[in-house]
Each structure stands twice: as structure tokens, then as C-alpha cells.
Design a protein around this motif. Structure first.
Motif, short mmCIF file in Angstrom:
data_model
loop_
_atom_site.label_atom_id
_atom_site.label_comp_id
_atom_site.label_asym_id
_atom_site.label_seq_id
_atom_site.Cartn_x
_atom_site.Cartn_y
_atom_site.Cartn_z
N CYS A 12 -10.68 -2.77 10.74
CA CYS A 12 -9.29 -2.31 10.72
C CYS A 12 -9.10 -1.09 9.84
N VAL A 16 -4.39 -0.76 6.48
CA VAL A 16 -4.29 -1.44 7.76
C VAL A 16 -2.95 -1.07 8.40
N CYS A 225 -12.30 -5.18 3.01
CA CYS A 225 -10.95 -5.10 3.59
C CYS A 225 -9.91 -4.99 2.48
#
Length: 254
Positions: A12, A16, A225
Motif C-alpha cells: 500500500c 496509505v 507499513c
């Protein structure tokens, strides 16, 4: 040998899309992460590991010169989705791409127009070569060893370059493959976040345990992430010798 981190984020990326967390709102450039890729260079040879959907953005700031080979970890879109953008480099000749049997088949399915008998004018000129874990290779003046990594139940490849190893999207690795990393001093390995286990990716504690198993003196964490937290804050709590990699980071390997 110079290693440039072109991207250190997950599929992603960070920020994001649609997220309003503190990491995605951060103004620190080290919290902005494109999809995972590295550039491995000597004065004579230039290798790219993966070409994800951010490849064009990642490569534009780099000097424009021949890419001698692209090493593929696996054929998930976030690792090969930018392969069409290698077209400008074909002016130097066909681009040799190296992948294991599974990734090679995946690329044939994803990019059929690049391998058709009668190719449309202007498509990338790709030479697609099958490689295997455990079989050492040399391109130009760079030696490397593909290493089998388990991305959940999917076998993929990591790569060792001398005393540096690049491992991404790993959940586990078999003992015989860990043995191929004996003597690695600088390890780059993936870790999504600190908590909430993932079926096919390591967390930070897994990465730390793996780095200890390898015996690396320095460990850089990639494929992270937004859940991992702010770059600066995370680096303050990681053990000595361990750090988050960041986009644009350059390290020199003897």
C-alpha cells in the motif's frame, strides 16, 4: 558496492490512501515509503532488485545509465508492477530479468504482450531467465546468491551480495537456506509492524530473531507499513545495530 533503497514500504505504500493516522500525516520524509526495491551498483555494473509500480518515480532521480539485470523476488504486483517502465533502458539493449520458476510464470501471465511472438512496437525488450535458490551467479562484476524464502506458503527469492543480504516478504526460512547467509554482516529484512501477526509477513520481533540467527552486525528493516509507527520514534527503541531503512538511503558494502 553501493546499495540504494528505492522503496521500503509495503504493497500500500506510506502514506496509505485515505488514512489519517499520525504516520500517514507525518511531514518527515523518512515516513514516506514507496514500494520495496533496491539498486545495487559498482562502477561497472548496475542491478535492480524488483521493479514495482513506483519504479518510474524511484528511478528518475538516479543517473540514467544501463541496467545490467533485474532480480525478481516474486511476481506480486507490488514487486513487478513497474516492469513496463523499463522501456527507456532498452535503448542500451535487451533487459535481462532473472526470476525463479514460479515468478517467471507469473510474469509471463502478467505481461504477455512483452513475450508475444509478434510483439507490438515499443514494448519492453525483456530477456526472461529462470534461476534457482542456492545457485551462485555473476552479472558484470557483481556476484550474488539467490536464497529461498517462504512468503507464507509461497516460495520466493532473497539475494545475497557478498556480506550483504536482502530479504523481503519473508515469513519463514528453512535452515538449509539460512546456512547460505553464513558470514553476512549487513542484513536487510522485512517487518510489517510490532503486533497483530500476519499470515505471510514477519513482525519486528521475528525480524530481530532472524537477524540474531544470521549473526548480522547491522540490520535494516524494510517492507514496513504505517502501523509500525513514526520512523524517528521506532529507531529510538530498536536494539543497537538495528534500524528502519528509509527511501533514498544509501549504504556502502565492502
Amino acid at each position: 558496492m553501493k546499495i540504494t533503497f528505492l522503496g521500503t514500504g509495503t504493497s500500500c505504500g506510506v502514506p496509505v490512501i485515505g488514512c489519517n493516522c499520525k504516520v500517514c500525516r507525518s511531514t518527515d520524509q523518512k515516513d514516506k515509503r514507496l514500494r520495496c526495491s533496491i539498486l545495487v551498483e559498482t562502477e561497472a555494473t548496475r542491478l535492480l532488485v524488483d521493479a514495482g509500480p513506483d519504479f518510474r518515480q524511484q528511478i528518475l532521480p538516479q543517473p540514467f545509465r544501463r541496467i545490467d539485470g533485474i532480480l525478481v523476488t516474486h511476481s506480486h504486483y507490488d514487486h513487478v508492477g513497474g516492469m513496463d517502465d523499463i522501456r527507456p533502458y532498452c535503448q542500451f539493449g535487451e533487459i535481462n530479468v532473472y526470476a525463479d520458476k514460479i515468478a517467471r510464470q507469473g510474469m509471463l501471465s502478467m505481461l504477455p504482450y512483452c513475450f508475444a511472438e509478434n510483439r507490438y512496437p515499443g514494448v519492453p525488450q525483456i530477456g526472461l531467465h529462470e534461476i534457482e535458490a542456492g545457485k551462485a551467479m555473476r552479472i558484470g562484476d557483481i556476484d550474488f546468491m539467490p536464497v529461498r524464502v517462504m512468503h507464507g506458503k509461497l516460495p520466493i527469492l532473497g539475494y545475497r551480495f557478498g556480506n550483504f543480504a536482502y530479504i523481503t516478504d519473508m515469513k519463514t526460512m528453512e535452515e538449509d537456506q539460512v546456512a547460505l547467509l553464513d558470514g553476512v554482516e549487513v542484513l536487510c529484512v522485512n517487518a510489517l509492524r510490532f503486533d497483530r501477526p500476519h499470515h505471510s509477513h514477519q513482525l519486528v520481533d521475528d525480524a530481530l530473531a532472524f537477524a540474531k540467527q544470521v549473526g548480522a552486525k547491522r540490520t535494516l528493516i524494510t517492507h514496513v507499513c504505517h502501523d509500525i509507527g513514526l520512523h524517528e520514534e521506532v529507531n529510538r527503541i530498536l536494539p543497537e545495530g538495528v534500524e528502519l531503512a528509509f527511501d533514498g538511503q544509501v549504504i556502502e558494502i565492502a
